[in-house]
Design an enzyme around this catalytic site. Structure first.
Site, PDB file in Angstrom:
ATOM      1  CD  GLU A 187      -3.164   0.951   2.216  1.00 59.32           C
ATOM      2  OE1 GLU A 187      -3.487  -0.233   1.901  1.00 59.32           O
ATOM      3  OE2 GLU A 187      -3.844   2.076   2.511  1.00 59.32           O
ATOM      4  NE  ARG A 188      -2.420   5.060  -0.192  1.00 57.02           N
ATOM      5  CZ  ARG A 188      -3.357   5.249  -0.913  1.00 57.02           C
ATOM      6  NH1 ARG A 188      -3.306   5.735  -2.242  1.00 57.02           N
ATOM      7  NH2 ARG A 188      -4.795   5.566  -0.483  1.00 57.02           N
ATOM      8  CE  LYS A 307      -6.030   3.015   9.075  1.00 57.03           C
ATOM      9  NZ  LYS A 307      -5.391   3.094   7.657  1.00 57.03           N
ATOM     10  CD  GLU A 311      -7.417   6.112   6.179  1.00 57.27           C
ATOM     11  OE1 GLU A 311      -6.579   5.231   5.906  1.00 57.27           O
ATOM     12  OE2 GLU A 311      -7.492   7.239   5.636  1.00 57.27           O
ATOM     13  CG  ASP A 390      -2.924  11.037   5.208  1.00 58.84           C
ATOM     14  OD1 ASP A 390      -1.805  10.373   5.783  1.00 58.84           O
ATOM     15  OD2 ASP A 390      -3.585  10.202   4.683  1.00 58.84           O
ATOM     16  CD  GLU A 418      -0.480   8.213   1.068  1.00 60.81           C
ATOM     17  OE1 GLU A 418       0.125   7.983   1.923  1.00 60.81           O
ATOM     18  OE2 GLU A 418      -1.741   8.312   0.834  1.00 60.81           O
ATOM     19  CD1 TRP A 569     -13.464  10.659   1.342  1.00 56.75           C
ATOM     20  CD2 TRP A 569     -12.013   9.779   2.511  1.00 56.75           C
ATOM     21  NE1 TRP A 569     -13.568   9.409   1.151  1.00 56.75           N
ATOM     22  CE2 TRP A 569     -12.576   8.614   1.926  1.00 56.75           C
ATOM     23  CE3 TRP A 569     -10.936   9.223   3.466  1.00 56.75           C
ATOM     24  CZ2 TRP A 569     -12.526   7.347   2.041  1.00 56.75           C
ATOM     25  CZ3 TRP A 569     -10.509   7.938   3.865  1.00 56.75           C
ATOM     26  CH2 TRP A 569     -11.423   6.841   2.971  1.00 56.75           C
TER      27      TRP A 569
HETATM   28  C1  GCU Z   1      -3.023   7.309   4.292  1.00 59.80           C
HETATM   29  C2  GCU Z   1      -2.764   6.295   3.289  1.00 59.80           C
HETATM   30  C3  GCU Z   1      -3.460   5.012   3.374  1.00 59.80           C
HETATM   31  C4  GCU Z   1      -3.019   4.601   4.875  1.00 59.80           C
HETATM   32  C5  GCU Z   1      -3.252   5.595   5.879  1.00 59.80           C
HETATM   33  C6  GCU Z   1      -2.612   5.309   7.283  1.00 59.80           C
HETATM   34  O1  GCU Z   1      -4.412   7.833   4.403  1.00 59.80           O
HETATM   35  O2  GCU Z   1      -3.504   6.981   1.931  1.00 59.80           O
HETATM   36  O3  GCU Z   1      -3.219   4.254   2.559  1.00 59.80           O
HETATM   37  O4  GCU Z   1      -3.694   3.285   5.268  1.00 59.80           O
HETATM   38  O5  GCU Z   1      -2.973   6.896   5.419  1.00 59.80           O
HETATM   39  O6  GCU Z   1      -1.761   5.953   7.429  1.00 59.80           O
HETATM   40  O7  GCU Z   1      -3.271   4.428   7.888  1.00 59.80           O
END
Ligand code: GCU
Length: 840
Positions: A187-188, A307, A311, A390, A418, A569
């Protein structure tokens, strides 16, 4: 095999080996800054009497790694093959070992007795005419860090004669996080697939993990979380733990502790329970069993990253419990083993009503955690992103740093770019990180500074655990991050985590010397590019603290000015016909500014004192608001975007001066990325400027926006086969339109050159989607002057700001009346889109 053939084989093997030992041959970037290239003869002269023996006192995997690294480095840089022994003998030597052992073995050595964890001392001494170089660590890891420091000093050409250096890290936590998924995607991540996982398992070959451990150890990083914070429950399942054992083993010789990210609903998803309520004793038992099982197999396991309630991730809110309840239940399972729980402060509501002008995502962290200060267990660490949103190009320091005084905290910085060009743009980040680290939160009695760096290291309020986490996301690409120059960010992160007092200039200089050598022309050009790169990116992607103008719900790469608006968002910039910026004041806005201490808040609250680089982060102002320079906000936006694009173009010309001074491979690879960046900077510039010009209705007083000299829209050319289409969002095509080709046999666009004759650059702006590799040919008067394939694999399947890119044919000789013809052949689902042609 006959004699003759054996001879040939030996000769070939010899030839191959001698190539390998000459680092200049093929530079892939795989060794990062640890190339150990031979020193120039002048630099080498000062190490002429370098000892030929290394004495390793004691034995352990980390000590062996230290010794082997020393042997490797000295062989590379000085051409000396060190002999290795276990006791100090009669000749000169380098002695490495733990402080107590060095003190015992070398009478009278000035080894400090009170080194802190991970600390070391490197010094020289003379004993009965023998010259000894001593590397003494508080423990084994300190020996490793001391060894890398000695090697760095030699690589930088520092004299060793009066070496007497004690170093201790600013904080115990210096970790990286890798957002890797078990299927091998990241991811990223922008540098290929995972070095850790593939097909839902740990990779069979972990060579790259151990190589990564080496890079990390060289800058003092002592922990690595390998799995995505958007966690997969499988990673802690009993059958997966033996795979983690292999990862831990690959890192262990480098002193790097393994950790993984967990899913808070695991007790229910994989534990067979009907709940994951943190206050349910069965849930506590699940965590204990899970943690005990991991430590039984990996005794030096680091801990977990969590986390939760963010999200879409499940968290304690499902049971109306607090974040402290959630963190503590897991921390209590980890505590007996010395493990820690990183609880992410990145908690916010992504379904906020954008119509309510009082709503503000920036407030979320403090609103969520303020009342919990003091309720977290001793081995919980709150992991807080540098800014309240972010990882945007410009954010103030998160007010949460100054809010927590009885909670351990670490700062989370993002090495992977990112929102900052995804390593297709160079943005050297230490200057940005340092602005946050050096920010004074003013939360202690008057006259006492409370710098963010002192808060996160635990110094300010005497917290035992604290430090730095960098989201790195390296991949299988040989050069780790995709862009050779981006490795300066990984290096810089580690150096700052060790010593946040280092300057960005010094870090850039060290990194460049080790990565590209010490030719003053190279040092000047690379430092110039690095140090100007963050301002440049900010200039062309969004200045004055406006936040992001990229597509925030997608790939976060190219321009898409409105994509952050009118959704839940909360990355709003609230630009409309009249003005721009988020009103975060206490007086009329969201009240975010009131989350800072009164002295800080006072500065942000007033338009007269708010730092202008954060103006639009803190205030909503009319476009005609005058800045301290006397310029209006709107004119400043236009001008900065032109300036930023010029700066990016300047990186290309500066880099080009290094042809022949840098090895060919890296020279060309960096050049390619810088040329892309310069083109994409123009895409950014034009998209943002035309959007604001149309939206504000205020013309650029310099008359540049929307009137690029020499530009001819594709839709106005004489077209064969091409059709005209609208591009979405409109600002990502010049004039809002492009042409596409649906015929497999190809299309053409022609026009007559009517200007004066001479050598000109011909620029083609087109779209390089990820779903095909269209082919293009550029012809002048029937003669081909350029041809290329659109195979950069830019991160989108449509023509927009992510895929818009430019190709330049340099110095084409043109006569008035020449026919310029662009031929294009589509491929896959990519219809060979073209936006415009420019002759300059
Ligand atoms: C950003 C990112 C996500 C990531 C999130 C995080 O929003 O775009 O891909 O999961 O940060 O740090 O949890």
């Amino acid at each position: 095999m006959g004699r003759h053939r054996i001879g040939v084989v030996i000769a070939v093997v010899f030839a191959v080996l001698s190539c390998v030992s000459r680092p200049a041959a093929a530079e892939t970037g795989a060794d990062g800054w640890l190339r150990y290239a031979p020193l120039s003869s002048t630099a080498r002269a000062q190490y002429a009497s370098f000892p030929a023996t290394v004495v390793m006192l004691g034995d352990s995997p980390v000590l062996r790694t230290s010794r082997d690294e020393l042997v490797r480095g000295i062989a590379g840089m000085l051409g000396v093959r060190l002999a290795s022994t276990a006791a100090v003998g009669a000749g000169d030597a380098i002695v490495i070992g733990r402080a107590d052992q060095v003190r015992r073995a070398v009478a009278g050595a000035a080894v400090p007795a009170d080194l802190r964890a991970d600390g070391f001392w490197v010094g020289t001494t003379s004993v009965s005419g023998r010259r000894l170089i001593l590397v003494a660590g508080q423990a084994d890891r300190g020996v490793l860090y001391g060894t890398f420091t000695l090697l760095r000093r030699i690589a930088l050409g520092d004299p060793l004669a009066s070496l007497d250096e004690r170093q201790e890290p600013a904080a115990p936590i210096r970790w990286v996080n890798e957002w890797n998924n078990l299927d091998g995607t990241i991811e990223r991540g922008y540098a290929g697939p995972s070095i850790f996982f593939e097909n839902n398992n740990v990779r069979a070959d972990l060579t790259r993990v151990s190589e990564y451990g080496r890079l990390l150890a060289s800058i003092g990083i002592n922990g690595c979380d390998v799995s995505n914070v958007n966690a997969n429950t499988r990673v802690i399942m009993p059958e997966f733990v033996p795979q983690l054992v292999r990862l831990a083993a690959a890192f262990r010789p480098w002193g790097v502790r393994l950790s993984v990210s967990i899913d808070f609903s695991s007790p229910q998803k994989i534990g067979g329970l009907d709940t994951f309520d943190p206050l349910d004793p069965r849930v506590a038992a699940f965590w204990k069993t899970t943690v005990d099982r991991i430590y039984a197999q990996i005794p030096d396991f680091g801990g977990f990253v969590l986390k939760a309630d963010s999200e879409g991730r499940l968290g304690p809110s499902a049971y109306k419990r607090t974040h402290a309840d959630a963190a503590n239940v897991i921390a209590r399972a980890l505590a007996p083993h010395g493990g820690v729980l990183f609880y992410r402060g990145f908690v916010y509501d992504n379904r906020m009503d954008w119509r309510n002008l009082k709503n503000d995502r920036a407030r979320a962290a403090v609103d969520n955690f303020k009342t919990l200060d003091g309720s977290f267990d001793a081995n919980v660490i709150l992991q807080i992103k540098n800014g309240p949103i972010d990882f945007q190009v410009r954010e103030p320091a998160s007010p949460l740093f100054g809010t927590l005084q009885k909670t351990n905290q670490v700062i989370e910085l993002q090495i992977t770019q990112e929102y900052l060009g995804q390593q297709r743009h160079i943005v050297y980040l230490p200057p940005m990180w340092k602005e946050v680290l050096d920010f004074d939160m003013q939360v202690q009695p008057k006259g006492m500074q409370t710098l963010v760096r002192d808060l996160v290291t635990g110094k300010a309020f005497s917290r035992p655990l604290g430090g730095f986490v960098g989201v790195s996301n390296v991949g299988l690409d040989r050069n780790w991050l995709g862009h050779h120059l981006a490795m300066s960010n990984l290096y810089g992160f580690g150096r700052l985590a060790w010593n946040p007092g280092l300057s960005s200039e010094r870090i850039a200089d060290e990194w460049t010397r080790m990565t590209f050598g010490d030719d003053p022309r190279v040092l000047k050009a690379v430092a110039g590019i690095l140090l100007e790169s963050w301002p440049a990116y900010e200039n062309y992607s969004g200045s004055l603290g406006i936040g992001t103008l990229t597509d925030i719900i997608g790939v976060h790469f190219g321009p898409g000015v409105e994509s952050s608006e009118r959704n839940g968002w909360g990355q709003w910039h609230r630009s409309d016909g009249m003005g721009v910026g988020m009103d975060r004041t206490v007086a009329t806005g969201t009240g975010f500014i009131g989350q800072y201490s009164p002295d800080v808040a006072r500065v942000f609250e007033s338009l007269a004192t708010c730092p202008e680089e954060l103006l639009l982060f803190m205030h909503h102002v009319p476009y005609t608001h005058r800045l301290r320079s006397g310029k209006t906000v709107i004119q400043h936006i236009y001008d900065q975007h032109y300036l930023g694009a010029e700066q990016a173009a300047g990186f290309v010309s500066r880099w080009k001066t290094l042809e022949g001074l840098v090895d060919r491979e890296r020279y060309l690879e960096v050049l390619d990325r810088l040329e892309f960046q310069a083109g994409h900077a123009v895409v950014w510039r034009d998209a943002v400027n035309t959007w604001f010009q149309r939206t504000s209705g205020i013309q650029d007083e310099k008359g540049l926006v929307g009137r690029e000299a020499g530009r001819v829209e594709a839709e106005s050319l004489s077209l064969t086969g091409f059709t005209i289409v609208d591009v979405t969002p409109w600002e990502t095509a010049s004039g809002g339109k492009a042409v596409v080709c649906d015929s497999t046999s190809g299309c053409a666009a022609t026009f007559e050159y009517r200007d004066s004759p001479g050598a000109r650059d011909i620029v083609v702006q087109y779209y390089d989607q990820s779903d095909g590799a269209s082919r293009y040919r550029l012809l002048v008067a029937g003669r081909e002057v350029d041809r290329w394939r659109a195979d950069r694999n830019l991160p989108h399947v449509e023509s927009n700001g992510h895929t818009a890119t430019r190709r330049t044919a340099h110095g084409v000789s043109l006569k008035t009346g020449n026919l310029i013809r662009l031929e294009a052949t589509p491929d896959g689902r990519e219809p060979a889109p073209v936006d415009y042609v420019e002759v300059k």
